[in-house]
Design a protein around this motif. Structure first.
Motif, PDB file in Angstrom:
ATOM      1  N   GLU A   1      59.423  31.299  48.244  1.00  0.00           N
ATOM      2  CA  GLU A   1      60.372  30.188  48.356  1.00  0.00           C
ATOM      3  C   GLU A   1      60.167  29.439  49.669  1.00  0.00           C
ATOM      4  O   GLU A   1      60.209  28.209  49.715  1.00  0.00           O
ATOM      5  CB  GLU A   1      61.814  30.709  48.259  1.00  0.00           C
ATOM      6  CG  GLU A   1      62.279  31.024  46.852  1.00  0.00           C
ATOM      7  CD  GLU A   1      62.272  29.806  45.948  1.00  0.00           C
ATOM      8  OE1 GLU A   1      62.753  28.733  46.377  1.00  0.00           O
ATOM      9  OE2 GLU A   1      61.771  29.919  44.819  1.00  0.00           O
TER      10      GLU A   1
ATOM     11  N   GLU B   1      59.482  37.286  46.888  1.00  0.00           N
ATOM     12  CA  GLU B   1      60.117  36.082  46.352  1.00  0.00           C
ATOM     13  C   GLU B   1      60.666  35.195  47.474  1.00  0.00           C
ATOM     14  O   GLU B   1      60.567  33.960  47.414  1.00  0.00           O
ATOM     15  CB  GLU B   1      61.259  36.467  45.404  1.00  0.00           C
ATOM     16  CG  GLU B   1      60.804  37.123  44.103  1.00  0.00           C
ATOM     17  CD  GLU B   1      60.372  38.565  44.287  1.00  0.00           C
ATOM     18  OE1 GLU B   1      59.606  39.060  43.427  1.00  0.00           O
ATOM     19  OE2 GLU B   1      60.779  39.199  45.293  1.00  0.00           O
ATOM     20  N   ARG B   2      61.212  35.823  48.499  1.00  0.00           N
ATOM     21  CA  ARG B   2      61.756  35.059  49.630  1.00  0.00           C
ATOM     22  C   ARG B   2      60.635  34.318  50.362  1.00  0.00           C
ATOM     23  O   ARG B   2      60.806  33.166  50.771  1.00  0.00           O
ATOM     24  CB  ARG B   2      62.480  36.020  50.586  1.00  0.00           C
ATOM     25  CG  ARG B   2      63.167  35.333  51.750  1.00  0.00           C
ATOM     26  CD  ARG B   2      63.885  36.350  52.626  1.00  0.00           C
ATOM     27  NE  ARG B   2      64.439  35.723  53.812  1.00  0.00           N
ATOM     28  CZ  ARG B   2      65.000  36.393  54.822  1.00  0.00           C
ATOM     29  NH1 ARG B   2      65.081  37.729  54.758  1.00  0.00           N
ATOM     30  NH2 ARG B   2      65.474  35.750  55.876  1.00  0.00           N
TER      31      ARG B   2
ATOM     32  N   LYS C   1      57.092  27.223  49.605  1.00  0.00           N
ATOM     33  CA  LYS C   1      57.282  25.999  48.835  1.00  0.00           C
ATOM     34  C   LYS C   1      57.831  24.875  49.709  1.00  0.00           C
ATOM     35  O   LYS C   1      57.421  23.719  49.599  1.00  0.00           O
ATOM     36  CB  LYS C   1      58.250  26.256  47.671  1.00  0.00           C
ATOM     37  CG  LYS C   1      57.631  26.969  46.487  1.00  0.00           C
ATOM     38  CD  LYS C   1      58.670  27.115  45.380  1.00  0.00           C
ATOM     39  CE  LYS C   1      58.124  27.932  44.207  1.00  0.00           C
ATOM     40  NZ  LYS C   1      59.162  28.126  43.157  1.00  0.00           N
ATOM     41  N   SER C   2      58.779  25.215  50.567  1.00  0.00           N
ATOM     42  CA  SER C   2      59.412  24.202  51.418  1.00  0.00           C
ATOM     43  C   SER C   2      58.701  24.014  52.759  1.00  0.00           C
ATOM     44  O   SER C   2      59.008  23.084  53.502  1.00  0.00           O
ATOM     45  CB  SER C   2      60.878  24.564  51.663  1.00  0.00           C
ATOM     46  OG  SER C   2      60.996  25.861  52.218  1.00  0.00           O
TER      47      SER C   2
END
Length: 302
Positions: free
Chosen positions: A98, A94-95, A101-102
């Motif tokens: 994330e 999950e990290r 995405k950025s």
């Protein structure tokens, strides 16, 4: 007792068509009965071309997962279910998602010491023996190297022109070594070279004469007729002492002992062979295919 058990394992291995893979950190009596032994990269390459129905992986879980990933049609057994790698579970998928995405243009490089779930969201895997070669080939504005900040720091130093981002993972065993350990070893064994694994902290690597994977450390020691201080897991020191009885291979630090690698015994291998023990590795097909991409890239580029 050990030799008798080894003979029985060799017989059963032949009888059942089982191939035994063993990481270099395994005990000498296990390495002696293995069909293939080496570091993570060597085992990954061997696993891809295996011609057998059943494989026993003597090491830790992520290694057995990698074998299953590359050979889904085979029965893959891990003799001790509890044999894991703490570093493999330090970064969550999950990290990474994330972060991607950025940072959509970043390439995510995962040390092979990671879970299958983490490999599935990364672009390419590396091992300590292939990391430098693979990262050097990557053409990306940003490279996220996970989870091992120590190996990543070593690669970053070798490739200063690359924008390499590091996170907070590390091997608890290698990371426990200090500069004081190096100073003490040099005083105790004057003139000896220190052979170090790049999972050691950056400040510790400054004391190293040779820095490389477990395979590179073994190769150097076998090719040079000299005593050497070993800066990686104790089993490498034990193995070299057996192979070169006329030479000394003292350990850099007493803390260089991986408890998970030492969980597997010869008896555990025998029990896995006879169906009395061991865990069969299972990976859902969709997850396997996603994770396999990063491992395939590692083999292709490495």
């Amino acid at each position: 007792m050990i030799s008798e058990l080894q003979k029985e394992i060799l017989r059963l291995k032949e009888e059942t068509g089982t191939v035994i893979l063993a990481h270099s950190y395994q005990a000498p009596e296990i390495l002696e009965i293995a069909d293939h032994k080496g570091d993570s990269f060597a085992l990954s390459v061997a696993a891809k071309d295996l011609r057998c129905d059943r494989v026993i992986l003597c090491g830790v879980r992520f290694m057995a997962d990698t074998v299953k990933m590359l050979s889904p049609e085979k029965t893959v057994l891990l003799p001790i279910a509890q044999a894991t790698c703490p570093m493999a579970e330090q970064i969550s998928p999950e990290r990474v998602l994330e972060y991607k995405k950025s940072h959509p243009n970043a390439v995510v490089v995962a040390y092979v010491n990671t879970t299958t779930e983490l490999k599935a969201v990364c672009d390419v895997c590396v091992t300590s023996s292939s990391a430098l070669k693979i990262v050097e080939q990557l053409d990306a504005p940003e490279i996220l190297f996970i989870p091992d900040q120590n190996l990543g720091s070593y690669i970053k130093k070798q490739l200063p022109h690359k924008n390499i981002v590091l996170w907070d993972g590390y091997c608890p065993v290698h990371n426990s070594v200090t500069e004081e350990d190096c100073i003490r070893a040099k005083q105790q064994y004057p003139g000896m070279k220190i052979l170090m694994h790049p999972e050691l902290p950056a400040q510790v690597l400054e004391y190293g004469d040779v820095i490389g994977s477990t395979a590179a450390i073994i190769r150097y020691a076998m090719e040079h007729d000299e005593d050497c201080i070993i800066g990686t897991e104790k089993s490498i020191s034990d193995y070299l002492s057996l192979m070169r009885p006329g030479r000394r291979y003292p350990l850099l630090s007493k803390r260089l002992m991986c408890p998970d690698m030492r969980l597997t015994t010869l008896l555990d291998v025998y029990k896995a062979l006879t169906g009395q023990g061991g865990e069969e590795i299972q990976i859902p097909e969709d997850l396997r295919l996603k994770a396999k991409r990063s491992v395939d890239e590692m083999i292709r580029m490495g």
